[in-house]
Design a protein around this motif. Structure first.
Motif, PDB file in Angstrom:
ATOM      1  N   ILE A 162      66.495   2.437 104.759  1.00  0.00           N
ATOM      2  CA  ILE A 162      67.721   2.822 104.039  1.00  0.00           C
ATOM      3  C   ILE A 162      67.589   4.242 103.507  1.00  0.00           C
ATOM      4  O   ILE A 162      68.522   5.053 103.618  1.00  0.00           O
ATOM      5  N   VAL A 163      66.436   4.560 102.911  1.00  0.00           N
ATOM      6  CA  VAL A 163      66.222   5.916 102.382  1.00  0.00           C
ATOM      7  C   VAL A 163      66.395   6.949 103.484  1.00  0.00           C
ATOM      8  O   VAL A 163      67.083   7.966 103.305  1.00  0.00           O
ATOM      9  N   CYS A 164      65.781   6.707 104.640  1.00  0.00           N
ATOM     10  CA  CYS A 164      65.845   7.682 105.730  1.00  0.00           C
ATOM     11  C   CYS A 164      67.253   7.797 106.308  1.00  0.00           C
ATOM     12  O   CYS A 164      67.723   8.898 106.606  1.00  0.00           O
TER      13      CYS A 164
ATOM     14  N   LEU B 140      70.234   0.669  89.056  1.00  0.00           N
ATOM     15  CA  LEU B 140      69.313   1.801  89.165  1.00  0.00           C
ATOM     16  C   LEU B 140      69.938   2.954  89.952  1.00  0.00           C
ATOM     17  O   LEU B 140      69.718   4.127  89.619  1.00  0.00           O
ATOM     18  N   GLY B 141      70.687   2.630  90.995  1.00  0.00           N
ATOM     19  CA  GLY B 141      71.354   3.680  91.757  1.00  0.00           C
ATOM     20  C   GLY B 141      72.363   4.440  90.923  1.00  0.00           C
ATOM     21  O   GLY B 141      72.443   5.676  90.968  1.00  0.00           O
ATOM     22  N   ARG B 142      73.141   3.695  90.140  1.00  0.00           N
ATOM     23  CA  ARG B 142      74.136   4.341  89.276  1.00  0.00           C
ATOM     24  C   ARG B 142      73.451   5.177  88.195  1.00  0.00           C
ATOM     25  O   ARG B 142      73.899   6.284  87.884  1.00  0.00           O
ATOM     26  N   THR B 143      72.363   4.645  87.633  1.00  0.00           N
ATOM     27  CA  THR B 143      71.633   5.399  86.613  1.00  0.00           C
ATOM     28  C   THR B 143      71.091   6.695  87.182  1.00  0.00           C
ATOM     29  O   THR B 143      71.194   7.764  86.557  1.00  0.00           O
ATOM     30  N   LEU B 144      70.515   6.618  88.389  1.00  0.00           N
ATOM     31  CA  LEU B 144      69.954   7.816  89.010  1.00  0.00           C
ATOM     32  C   LEU B 144      71.040   8.845  89.289  1.00  0.00           C
ATOM     33  O   LEU B 144      70.857  10.047  89.032  1.00  0.00           O
ATOM     34  N   ALA B 145      72.182   8.387  89.802  1.00  0.00           N
ATOM     35  CA  ALA B 145      73.287   9.309  90.057  1.00  0.00           C
ATOM     36  C   ALA B 145      73.796   9.923  88.760  1.00  0.00           C
ATOM     37  O   ALA B 145      74.099  11.129  88.696  1.00  0.00           O
ATOM     38  N   ASP B 146      73.880   9.122  87.720  1.00  0.00           N
ATOM     39  CA  ASP B 146      74.376   9.617  86.435  1.00  0.00           C
ATOM     40  C   ASP B 146      73.435  10.657  85.838  1.00  0.00           C
ATOM     41  O   ASP B 146      73.886  11.706  85.348  1.00  0.00           O
ATOM     42  N   VAL B 147      72.134  10.398  85.889  1.00  0.00           N
ATOM     43  CA  VAL B 147      71.162  11.357  85.340  1.00  0.00           C
ATOM     44  C   VAL B 147      71.273  12.692  86.058  1.00  0.00           C
ATOM     45  O   VAL B 147      71.323  13.757  85.424  1.00  0.00           O
TER      46      VAL B 147
ATOM     47  N   HIS C  62      73.486   1.516  96.017  1.00  0.00           N
ATOM     48  CA  HIS C  62      72.125   0.981  96.022  1.00  0.00           C
ATOM     49  C   HIS C  62      71.108   2.085  95.779  1.00  0.00           C
ATOM     50  O   HIS C  62      71.268   3.211  96.262  1.00  0.00           O
ATOM     51  N   LEU C  63      70.048   1.749  95.067  1.00  0.00           N
ATOM     52  CA  LEU C  63      69.042   2.741  94.700  1.00  0.00           C
ATOM     53  C   LEU C  63      68.496   3.486  95.901  1.00  0.00           C
ATOM     54  O   LEU C  63      68.443   4.726  95.895  1.00  0.00           O
ATOM     55  N   SER C  64      68.072   2.786  96.943  1.00  0.00           N
ATOM     56  CA  SER C  64      67.448   3.457  98.083  1.00  0.00           C
ATOM     57  C   SER C  64      68.421   4.399  98.787  1.00  0.00           C
ATOM     58  O   SER C  64      68.029   5.479  99.258  1.00  0.00           O
ATOM     59  N   ALA C  65      69.696   4.011  98.849  1.00  0.00           N
ATOM     60  CA  ALA C  65      70.694   4.880  99.474  1.00  0.00           C
ATOM     61  C   ALA C  65      70.964   6.115  98.614  1.00  0.00           C
ATOM     62  O   ALA C  65      71.081   7.236  99.127  1.00  0.00           O
ATOM     63  N   VAL C  66      71.052   5.924  97.314  1.00  0.00           N
ATOM     64  CA  VAL C  66      71.264   7.049  96.399  1.00  0.00           C
ATOM     65  C   VAL C  66      70.054   8.000  96.446  1.00  0.00           C
ATOM     66  O   VAL C  66      70.213   9.222  96.470  1.00  0.00           O
ATOM     67  N   GLN C  67      68.860   7.437  96.465  1.00  0.00           N
ATOM     68  CA  GLN C  67      67.660   8.266  96.538  1.00  0.00           C
ATOM     69  C   GLN C  67      67.687   9.166  97.756  1.00  0.00           C
ATOM     70  O   GLN C  67      67.442  10.374  97.662  1.00  0.00           O
ATOM     71  N   GLY C  68      67.968   8.595  98.916  1.00  0.00           N
ATOM     72  CA  GLY C  68      67.939   9.382 100.149  1.00  0.00           C
ATOM     73  C   GLY C  68      68.898  10.555 100.123  1.00  0.00           C
ATOM     74  O   GLY C  68      68.538  11.678 100.501  1.00  0.00           O
ATOM     75  N   ARG C  69      70.122  10.309  99.662  1.00  0.00           N
ATOM     76  CA  ARG C  69      71.118  11.397  99.656  1.00  0.00           C
ATOM     77  C   ARG C  69      70.776  12.453  98.604  1.00  0.00           C
ATOM     78  O   ARG C  69      70.888  13.665  98.863  1.00  0.00           O
ATOM     79  N   LEU C  70      70.365  12.010  97.427  1.00  0.00           N
ATOM     80  CA  LEU C  70      70.051  12.967  96.371  1.00  0.00           C
ATOM     81  C   LEU C  70      68.824  13.795  96.725  1.00  0.00           C
ATOM     82  O   LEU C  70      68.828  15.021  96.571  1.00  0.00           O
TER      83      LEU C  70
ATOM     84  N   ALA D 104      60.538  12.300 101.259  1.00  0.00           N
ATOM     85  CA  ALA D 104      61.393  11.280 100.641  1.00  0.00           C
ATOM     86  C   ALA D 104      60.836   9.888 100.914  1.00  0.00           C
ATOM     87  O   ALA D 104      60.832   9.016 100.038  1.00  0.00           O
ATOM     88  N   ARG D 105      60.351   9.661 102.129  1.00  0.00           N
ATOM     89  CA  ARG D 105      59.736   8.363 102.448  1.00  0.00           C
ATOM     90  C   ARG D 105      58.512   8.117 101.569  1.00  0.00           C
ATOM     91  O   ARG D 105      58.335   7.016 101.029  1.00  0.00           O
TER      92      ARG D 105
END
Length: 239
Positions: A77-79, A113-120, A144-152, A163-164
């Motif tokens: 998902i991250v990739c 967690l995804g929303r928190t990461l995007a908000d921060v 989702h956290l893993s999807a948000v992580q990859g894009r950010l 990122a992986r």
């Protein structure tokens, strides 16, 4: 008398490589306010059920999370999110993350967690994070956290392989830090577990990430524990 001209060649690492490396350190550090400390992903319930109670059983739990979930599901998902060439393509990745995450508490935890990461990151003036946050708040996507992580992480100049590695590191350190807070192990045993996992994870990272059609996970004990969390009256973690 002859003279010999000696040419010394030095190899320099591009500044962009250092920037990417420093960014990966910053965003994978437990000091970063990502909200991940609120979740144990089933570890708390497994402790209360007596299934994880010492360094040996914790090792089994963390290995399962790393090799039977992160390696086969989350890193894909991250990739895919990192590689998404448009916001619509990223929405498809996030929708798939929702589909393949079966336990409801796991989905809700990943949403939070995804929303928190995007908000921060939006508060840190990231336009990409602001777009993600707006879509999540509007109900267009779960985030989702893993999807948000990859894009950010891509937007910060972090390479796909970095990122992986960051995602793997976060999954493992999150598990052992939860164990320390729960009193299962101390800091030294937690570090020993991370050290033992280094080579297996390096082997995973040397191979390509799984394709979107090949994602799977088999962390059944942790999934069941997460779904049974409401049976336990005293809880330190949200799941």
């Amino acid at each position: 008398m002859s003279s010999t001209l000696i040419t010394i060649t030095t190899t320099r690492t591009p500044m962009s490589d250092f920037t990417s490396l420093l960014a990966s350190f910053q965003h994978s550090d437990s000091f970063f306010p990502s909200g991940s400390m609120a979740f144990s992903w089933g570890l708390e319930a497994l402790l209360q059920d007596g299934l994880v109670k010492d360094a040996r059983s914790l090792q089994v739990f963390v290995e399962g999370q790393a090799l039977a979930r992160w390696a086969s599901l989350d890193q894909g998902i991250v990739c895919a999110a990192w590689q998404a060439d448009s916001f619509d393509a990223w929405l498809d990745v996030d929708a798939l993350a929702e589909t393949v995450t079966l336990p409801e508490p796991m989905r809700k935890g990943a949403h939070r967690l995804g929303r928190t990461l995007a908000d921060v990151h939006a508060r840190l003036d990231s336009s990409v994070a602001a777009e993600l946050r707006a879509a999540i708040i509007a109900g267009r996507t779960p985030g989702h956290l893993s999807a948000v992580q990859g894009r950010l992480w891509r937007s910060f100049g972090i390479s796909r392989d970095e990122a992986r590695a960051m995602s793997a590191h976060a999954a493992c350190t999150g598990a052992v830090s939860s164990a320390v807070r729960l009193g299962i192990v101390g800091h030294l045993d937690a570090q020993r577990i991370l050290t033992r996992l280094r080579e297996p994870l390096a082997s995973v990272l040397e191979a390509p990430a799984p394709a979107m059609d090949d994602l799977w996970s088999s962390t059944f004990a942790a999934d069941i524990a997460v779904m049974r969390r409401h049976r336990h009256e005293a809880r330190l973690f949200a799941n």
